[in-house]
Motif scaffolding. Structure first.
Motif, PDB file in Angstrom:
ATOM      1  N   ASN A 170      61.836 -30.666  51.393  1.00 27.63           N
ATOM      2  CA  ASN A 170      62.357 -29.366  51.837  1.00 27.63           C
ATOM      3  C   ASN A 170      62.485 -28.409  50.635  1.00 27.63           C
ATOM      4  OD1 ASN A 170      63.660 -27.245  53.049  1.00 27.63           O
ATOM      5  ND2 ASN A 170      65.191 -28.511  54.109  1.00 27.63           N
TER       6      ASN A 170
ATOM      7  N   ALA B 260      62.234 -25.197  50.184  1.00 27.34           N
ATOM      8  CA  ALA B 260      63.028 -23.960  50.265  1.00 27.34           C
ATOM      9  C   ALA B 260      64.510 -24.264  50.044  1.00 27.34           C
ATOM     10  CB  ALA B 260      62.805 -23.281  51.614  1.00 27.34           C
ATOM     11  N   SER B 261      64.994 -25.319  50.686  1.00 28.25           N
ATOM     12  CA  SER B 261      66.416 -25.659  50.541  1.00 28.25           C
ATOM     13  C   SER B 261      66.741 -26.102  49.120  1.00 28.25           C
ATOM     14  CB  SER B 261      66.801 -26.774  51.521  1.00 28.25           C
ATOM     15  OG  SER B 261      66.702 -26.299  52.837  1.00 28.25           O
TER      16      SER B 261
ATOM     17  N   TYR C 106      67.959 -13.891  52.475  1.00 29.63           N
ATOM     18  CA  TYR C 106      69.156 -13.898  53.324  1.00 29.63           C
ATOM     19  C   TYR C 106      70.006 -15.146  53.080  1.00 29.63           C
ATOM     20  CZ  TYR C 106      67.124 -10.069  56.089  1.00 29.63           C
ATOM     21  OH  TYR C 106      66.588  -8.879  56.504  1.00 29.63           O
TER      22      TYR C 106
ATOM     23  N   PHE D 188      72.592 -25.223  56.479  1.00 25.13           N
ATOM     24  CA  PHE D 188      72.100 -23.881  56.806  1.00 25.13           C
ATOM     25  C   PHE D 188      70.772 -23.980  57.539  1.00 25.13           C
ATOM     26  CE2 PHE D 188      71.981 -25.003  52.262  1.00 25.13           C
ATOM     27  CZ  PHE D 188      70.651 -25.366  52.145  1.00 25.13           C
ATOM     28  N   ILE D 189      70.556 -22.997  58.391  1.00 20.33           N
ATOM     29  CA  ILE D 189      69.265 -22.862  59.056  1.00 20.33           C
ATOM     30  C   ILE D 189      69.107 -21.413  59.478  1.00 20.33           C
ATOM     31  CG2 ILE D 189      70.173 -23.522  61.361  1.00 20.33           C
ATOM     32  CD1 ILE D 189      67.399 -24.963  61.772  1.00 20.33           C
ATOM     33  N   LEU D 190      67.909 -20.888  59.244  1.00 23.31           N
ATOM     34  CA  LEU D 190      67.613 -19.507  59.624  1.00 23.31           C
ATOM     35  C   LEU D 190      66.415 -19.481  60.561  1.00 23.31           C
ATOM     36  CD1 LEU D 190      69.541 -18.728  57.316  1.00 23.31           C
ATOM     37  CD2 LEU D 190      67.863 -17.065  56.551  1.00 23.31           C
TER      38      LEU D 190
ATOM     39  N   ALA E  13      61.397 -24.764  62.063  1.00 24.53           N
ATOM     40  CA  ALA E  13      62.736 -24.618  61.484  1.00 24.53           C
ATOM     41  C   ALA E  13      63.454 -25.964  61.428  1.00 24.53           C
ATOM     42  CB  ALA E  13      63.561 -23.608  62.285  1.00 24.53           C
TER      43      ALA E  13
ATOM     44  N   VAL F 183      69.565 -33.233  51.307  1.00 28.22           N
ATOM     45  CA  VAL F 183      68.341 -32.484  51.616  1.00 28.22           C
ATOM     46  C   VAL F 183      67.132 -33.423  51.598  1.00 28.22           C
ATOM     47  CG1 VAL F 183      66.862 -30.575  50.842  1.00 28.22           C
ATOM     48  CG2 VAL F 183      69.336 -30.417  50.547  1.00 28.22           C
TER      49      VAL F 183
ATOM     50  N   ARG G 260      65.202 -25.244  46.409  1.00 31.48           N
ATOM     51  CA  ARG G 260      65.147 -24.065  45.520  1.00 31.48           C
ATOM     52  C   ARG G 260      66.420 -23.225  45.681  1.00 31.48           C
ATOM     53  NH1 ARG G 260      61.340 -21.792  41.738  1.00 31.48           N
ATOM     54  NH2 ARG G 260      62.063 -19.660  41.494  1.00 31.48           N
ATOM     55  N   LEU G 261      66.822 -23.036  46.946  1.00 32.06           N
ATOM     56  CA  LEU G 261      68.037 -22.258  47.222  1.00 32.06           C
ATOM     57  C   LEU G 261      69.236 -22.875  46.508  1.00 32.06           C
ATOM     58  CD1 LEU G 261      69.609 -20.130  49.019  1.00 32.06           C
ATOM     59  CD2 LEU G 261      69.828 -21.974  50.709  1.00 32.06           C
TER      60      LEU G 261
ATOM     61  N   ALA H 234      63.136 -14.855  59.678  1.00 38.41           N
ATOM     62  CA  ALA H 234      64.045 -14.308  58.652  1.00 38.41           C
ATOM     63  C   ALA H 234      63.856 -14.979  57.289  1.00 38.41           C
ATOM     64  CB  ALA H 234      65.498 -14.475  59.114  1.00 38.41           C
ATOM     65  N   TRP H 235      62.945 -15.931  57.211  1.00 37.33           N
ATOM     66  CA  TRP H 235      62.766 -16.657  55.952  1.00 37.33           C
ATOM     67  C   TRP H 235      62.157 -15.760  54.871  1.00 37.33           C
ATOM     68  CZ3 TRP H 235      59.966 -21.807  57.807  1.00 37.33           C
ATOM     69  CH2 TRP H 235      60.862 -22.558  58.570  1.00 37.33           C
ATOM     70  N   GLY H 236      62.461 -16.106  53.635  1.00 35.24           N
ATOM     71  CA  GLY H 236      61.782 -15.508  52.489  1.00 35.24           C
ATOM     72  C   GLY H 236      62.250 -14.112  52.114  1.00 35.24           C
ATOM     73  N   ARG H 237      63.394 -13.692  52.627  1.00 33.22           N
ATOM     74  CA  ARG H 237      63.902 -12.341  52.295  1.00 33.22           C
ATOM     75  C   ARG H 237      65.225 -12.382  51.545  1.00 33.22           C
ATOM     76  NH1 ARG H 237      62.816  -9.494  58.161  1.00 33.22           N
ATOM     77  NH2 ARG H 237      60.803 -10.508  58.458  1.00 33.22           N
TER      78      ARG H 237
ATOM     79  N   TRP I 215      65.614 -31.122  59.670  1.00 30.32           N
ATOM     80  CA  TRP I 215      66.978 -31.149  60.202  1.00 30.32           C
ATOM     81  C   TRP I 215      67.373 -32.586  60.509  1.00 30.32           C
ATOM     82  CZ3 TRP I 215      70.084 -27.362  59.436  1.00 30.32           C
ATOM     83  CH2 TRP I 215      71.256 -27.193  60.189  1.00 30.32           C
TER      84      TRP I 215
HETATM   85  C1  LIG Z   1      66.289 -23.185  53.721  1.00 37.56           C
HETATM   86  C2  LIG Z   1      66.309 -21.788  54.346  1.00 37.56           C
HETATM   87  C3  LIG Z   1      67.663 -21.546  54.994  1.00 37.56           C
HETATM   88  C4  LIG Z   1      66.098 -20.773  53.208  1.00 37.56           C
HETATM   89  O1  LIG Z   1      66.280 -19.478  53.759  1.00 37.56           O
HETATM   90  P1  LIG Z   1      65.641 -18.161  53.136  1.00 37.56           P
HETATM   91  O2  LIG Z   1      66.464 -17.001  53.556  1.00 37.56           O
HETATM   92  O3  LIG Z   1      64.190 -18.127  53.421  1.00 37.56           O
HETATM   93  O4  LIG Z   1      65.875 -18.401  51.569  1.00 37.56           O
HETATM   94  P2  LIG Z   1      65.920 -17.256  50.469  1.00 37.56           P
HETATM   95  O5  LIG Z   1      64.933 -16.184  50.844  1.00 37.56           O
HETATM   96  O6  LIG Z   1      67.335 -16.869  50.231  1.00 37.56           O
HETATM   97  O7  LIG Z   1      65.329 -18.009  49.213  1.00 37.56           O
HETATM   98  C5  LIG Z   1      66.098 -18.901  48.440  1.00 37.56           C
HETATM   99  C6  LIG Z   1      65.190 -19.467  47.348  1.00 37.56           C
HETATM  100  O8  LIG Z   1      64.238 -20.363  47.941  1.00 37.56           O
HETATM  101  C7  LIG Z   1      62.918 -19.948  47.637  1.00 37.56           C
HETATM  102  N1  LIG Z   1      62.105 -20.252  48.805  1.00 37.56           N
HETATM  103  C8  LIG Z   1      62.201 -19.711  50.032  1.00 37.56           C
HETATM  104  N2  LIG Z   1      61.286 -20.284  50.857  1.00 37.56           N
HETATM  105  C9  LIG Z   1      60.613 -21.185  50.103  1.00 37.56           C
HETATM  106  C10 LIG Z   1      59.574 -22.105  50.383  1.00 37.56           C
HETATM  107  N3  LIG Z   1      59.034 -22.202  51.595  1.00 37.56           N
HETATM  108  N4  LIG Z   1      59.133 -22.889  49.369  1.00 37.56           N
HETATM  109  C11 LIG Z   1      59.680 -22.822  48.133  1.00 37.56           C
HETATM  110  N5  LIG Z   1      60.702 -21.980  47.821  1.00 37.56           N
HETATM  111  C12 LIG Z   1      61.138 -21.179  48.789  1.00 37.56           C
HETATM  112  C13 LIG Z   1      63.027 -18.475  47.360  1.00 37.56           C
HETATM  113  O9  LIG Z   1      61.966 -18.019  46.540  1.00 37.56           O
HETATM  114  C14 LIG Z   1      64.357 -18.409  46.649  1.00 37.56           C
HETATM  115  O10 LIG Z   1      64.234 -18.832  45.325  1.00 37.56           O
HETATM  116  P3  LIG Z   1      64.425 -17.789  44.105  1.00 37.56           P
HETATM  117  O11 LIG Z   1      65.789 -17.160  44.328  1.00 37.56           O
HETATM  118  O12 LIG Z   1      64.355 -18.642  42.902  1.00 37.56           O
HETATM  119  O13 LIG Z   1      63.306 -16.811  44.267  1.00 37.56           O
HETATM  120  C15 LIG Z   1      65.171 -21.611  55.382  1.00 37.56           C
HETATM  121  O14 LIG Z   1      63.943 -21.949  54.788  1.00 37.56           O
HETATM  122  C16 LIG Z   1      65.360 -22.483  56.611  1.00 37.56           C
HETATM  123  O15 LIG Z   1      66.035 -22.097  57.564  1.00 37.56           O
HETATM  124  N6  LIG Z   1      64.726 -23.677  56.634  1.00 37.56           N
HETATM  125  C17 LIG Z   1      64.794 -24.554  57.789  1.00 37.56           C
HETATM  126  C18 LIG Z   1      66.142 -25.201  57.968  1.00 37.56           C
HETATM  127  C19 LIG Z   1      66.479 -26.210  56.889  1.00 37.56           C
HETATM  128  O16 LIG Z   1      65.609 -26.912  56.397  1.00 37.56           O
HETATM  129  N7  LIG Z   1      67.761 -26.268  56.556  1.00 37.56           N
HETATM  130  C20 LIG Z   1      68.284 -27.129  55.528  1.00 37.56           C
HETATM  131  C21 LIG Z   1      68.506 -28.502  55.972  1.00 37.56           C
HETATM  132  S1  LIG Z   1      69.248 -29.454  54.632  1.00 37.56           S
END
Ligand SMILES: CC(C)(COP(=O)(O)OP(=O)(O)OC[C@H]1O[C@@H](n2cnc3c(N)ncnc32)[C@H](O)[C@@H]1OP(=O)(O)O)[C@@H](O)C(=O)NCCC(=O)NCCS
Length: 170
Positions: free
Chosen positions: A126, A128-129, A97, A86-88, A31, A122, A131-132, A92-95, A35
């Motif tokens: 990263n 996921a971030s 939230y 943000f951090i989860l 996670a 960012v 994309r979010l 809880a990832w990928g749902r 960070w």
């Molecule tokens: C970033 C984070 C908060 C996303 O949380 P999450 O609840 O899994 O995200 P969501 O399920 O709401 O997905 C948001 C988007 O990201 C995409 N996504 C989620 N995980 C992904 C991954 N590993 N790789 C690529 N895309 C990803 C989802 O498909 C979604 O895109 P879409 O709406 O186009 O389908 C989580 O991955 C996290 O806590 N990461 C570690 C902490 C961190 O890096 N924080 C940010 C520091 S700047």
């Protein structure tokens, strides 16, 4: 500070009772990979982190604990206007939230706090971030190298901005 209920989540202010749950999240190397600090080594570090979150002044920021079914799964908010973070918990990832929590926080940033924009810094790796944030309408405004030295390792930054009126959150 207000509480916000979404379909599946409660967003609420932090309390010191949240320290064990946040330590669980902030001590996880996965996670914390992108960070701004290394994973927390002991609970005292997390206590300081939660205390700092609680100490944010109403005019300085608005950061929320995210609860799902009574369990603290993370945090999302403006830790310092206009910067979002943000951090989860990994479980809880990928749902969806983060996206679900982001929507009302951005609503408040513009309509309640009157911010002209919300900004994020960012790590380019990263996915996921990025994309979010892109999904919410944020646009890249720049990049910089060797911006953070975390535990002796340099990382880079992508800077993103969402301007009021450029929202794309459903
Ligand atoms: C970033 C984070 C908060 C996303 O949380 P999450 O609840 O899994 O995200 P969501 O399920 O709401 O997905 C948001 C988007 O990201 C995409 N996504 C989620 N995980 C992904 C991954 N590993 N790789 C690529 N895309 C990803 C989802 O498909 C979604 O895109 P879409 O709406 O186009 O389908 C989580 O991955 C996290 O806590 N990461 C570690 C902490 C961190 O890096 N924080 C940010 C520091 S700047």
């Amino acid at each position: 500070m207000v509480e916000i209920r979404t379909e599946r989540l409660l967003l609420r202010p932090a309390s010191m009772d949240d320290v064990p749950a946040f330590h669980n999240i902030l001590s996880d190397a996965a996670a914390m990979q992108f960070w701004s600090t290394p994973p927390h080594q002991d609970e005292a570090e997390t206590r300081d982190w939660v205390a700092a979150m609680m100490a944010i002044s109403p005019g300085g920021g608005e950061d929320f604990v995210i609860e799902q079914d009574g369990r603290v799964i993370g945090k999302l908010g403006l830790f310092q206007f206009p910067e979002i973070g943000f951090i989860l918990h990994r479980d809880a990832w990928g749902r969806g939230y983060a996206r679900e929590a982001l929507t009302p926080v951005l609503d408040r940033a513009f309509s309640v706090h009157g911010l002209a924009c919300v900004e994020a810094d960012v790590d380019p790796r990263n996915a996921a971030s990025l994309r979010l944030l892109h999904g919410a309408g944020f646009e890249e405004t720049g990049r910089a190298s060797r911006t953070w030295n975390i535990g002796g390792v340099w990382s880079d930054s992508v800077y993103l901005t969402l301007r009021n009126g450029q929202r794309d959150v459903g």
